[in-house]
Design a protein around this motif. Structure first.
Motif, PDB file in Angstrom:
ATOM      1  N   ILE A   1      37.876  38.848  33.283  1.00 41.39           N
ATOM      2  CA  ILE A   1      37.412  39.952  32.445  1.00 41.39           C
ATOM      3  C   ILE A   1      38.498  41.011  32.296  1.00 41.39           C
ATOM      4  O   ILE A   1      38.740  41.530  31.209  1.00 41.39           O
ATOM      5  CB  ILE A   1      36.117  40.573  33.034  1.00 41.39           C
ATOM      6  N   LYS A   2      39.181  41.327  33.396  1.00 42.36           N
ATOM      7  CA  LYS A   2      40.247  42.339  33.357  1.00 42.36           C
ATOM      8  C   LYS A   2      41.350  41.917  32.392  1.00 42.36           C
ATOM      9  O   LYS A   2      41.786  42.700  31.543  1.00 42.36           O
ATOM     10  CB  LYS A   2      40.817  42.544  34.750  1.00 42.36           C
ATOM     11  N   GLU A   3      41.817  40.676  32.517  1.00 36.80           N
ATOM     12  CA  GLU A   3      42.890  40.206  31.643  1.00 36.80           C
ATOM     13  C   GLU A   3      42.442  40.119  30.188  1.00 36.80           C
ATOM     14  O   GLU A   3      43.216  40.410  29.277  1.00 36.80           O
ATOM     15  CB  GLU A   3      43.415  38.854  32.129  1.00 36.80           C
TER      16      GLU A   3
ATOM     17  N   PHE B   1      40.129  42.056  28.734  1.00 31.29           N
ATOM     18  CA  PHE B   1      40.088  43.425  28.225  1.00 31.29           C
ATOM     19  C   PHE B   1      41.495  43.960  27.968  1.00 31.29           C
ATOM     20  O   PHE B   1      41.730  44.624  26.957  1.00 31.29           O
ATOM     21  CB  PHE B   1      39.340  44.349  29.186  1.00 31.29           C
ATOM     22  N   ASP B   2      42.423  43.680  28.887  1.00 26.65           N
ATOM     23  CA  ASP B   2      43.808  44.116  28.686  1.00 26.65           C
ATOM     24  C   ASP B   2      44.368  43.540  27.393  1.00 26.65           C
ATOM     25  O   ASP B   2      45.027  44.248  26.617  1.00 26.65           O
ATOM     26  CB  ASP B   2      44.691  43.696  29.864  1.00 26.65           C
TER      27      ASP B   2
ATOM     28  N   GLU C   1      36.203  38.438  37.804  1.00 23.74           N
ATOM     29  CA  GLU C   1      36.685  39.811  37.659  1.00 23.74           C
ATOM     30  C   GLU C   1      38.086  39.821  37.040  1.00 23.74           C
ATOM     31  O   GLU C   1      38.370  40.601  36.122  1.00 23.74           O
ATOM     32  CB  GLU C   1      36.703  40.503  39.015  1.00 23.74           C
ATOM     33  N   ASN C   2      38.952  38.952  37.515  1.00 29.06           N
ATOM     34  CA  ASN C   2      40.305  38.879  36.971  1.00 29.06           C
ATOM     35  C   ASN C   2      40.288  38.402  35.520  1.00 29.06           C
ATOM     36  O   ASN C   2      41.045  38.914  34.690  1.00 29.06           O
ATOM     37  CB  ASN C   2      41.169  37.953  37.825  1.00 29.06           C
TER      38      ASN C   2
ATOM     39  N   SER D   1      37.602  35.550  40.619  1.00 33.62           N
ATOM     40  CA  SER D   1      38.123  34.854  39.441  1.00 33.62           C
ATOM     41  C   SER D   1      37.532  35.433  38.168  1.00 33.62           C
ATOM     42  O   SER D   1      38.245  35.672  37.191  1.00 33.62           O
ATOM     43  CB  SER D   1      37.806  33.359  39.511  1.00 33.62           C
TER      44      SER D   1
END
Length: 87
Positions: free
Chosen positions: A58-60, A62-63, A55-56, A53
């Motif tokens: 942070i990824k979203e 940053f995107d 990781e997702n 959760s």
């Protein structure tokens, strides 16, 4: 957008918290060897869900921030640059 990403993160953490609530119903240390496997599975599952959760999230995030940077094109005044950069 950030609020939506944050809300998705909080919702996914609720699943981990539900696993932790179930795990708390067992004794620590477990009195039965069968319970030990259940406890380890619940703890491991909760941990994996929390990490995935985050990781997702942070990824979203940053995107989203990268999209903002890609949309913003500041004007470049080439005559203000050093001559070695003007070529």
């Amino acid at each position: 957008m950030i609020g939506e990403v944050h809300n998705k993160f909080k919702e996914s953490l609720k699943i981990s918290l539900a696993l932790i609530k179930v795990e708390r119903q067992y004794k620590d240390p477990p009195s039965d060897i069968k319970d030990q496997n259940i406890i380890l599975g619940l703890r491991g599952g909760a941990l994996i869900l929390m990490v995935a959760s985050f990781e997702n999230f942070i990824k979203e995030l940053f995107d989203f921030q990268l999209q903002k940077l890609n949309k913003h094109n500041p004007p470049i005044s080439f005559y203000k640059l050093d001559t070695k950069f003007q070529e």
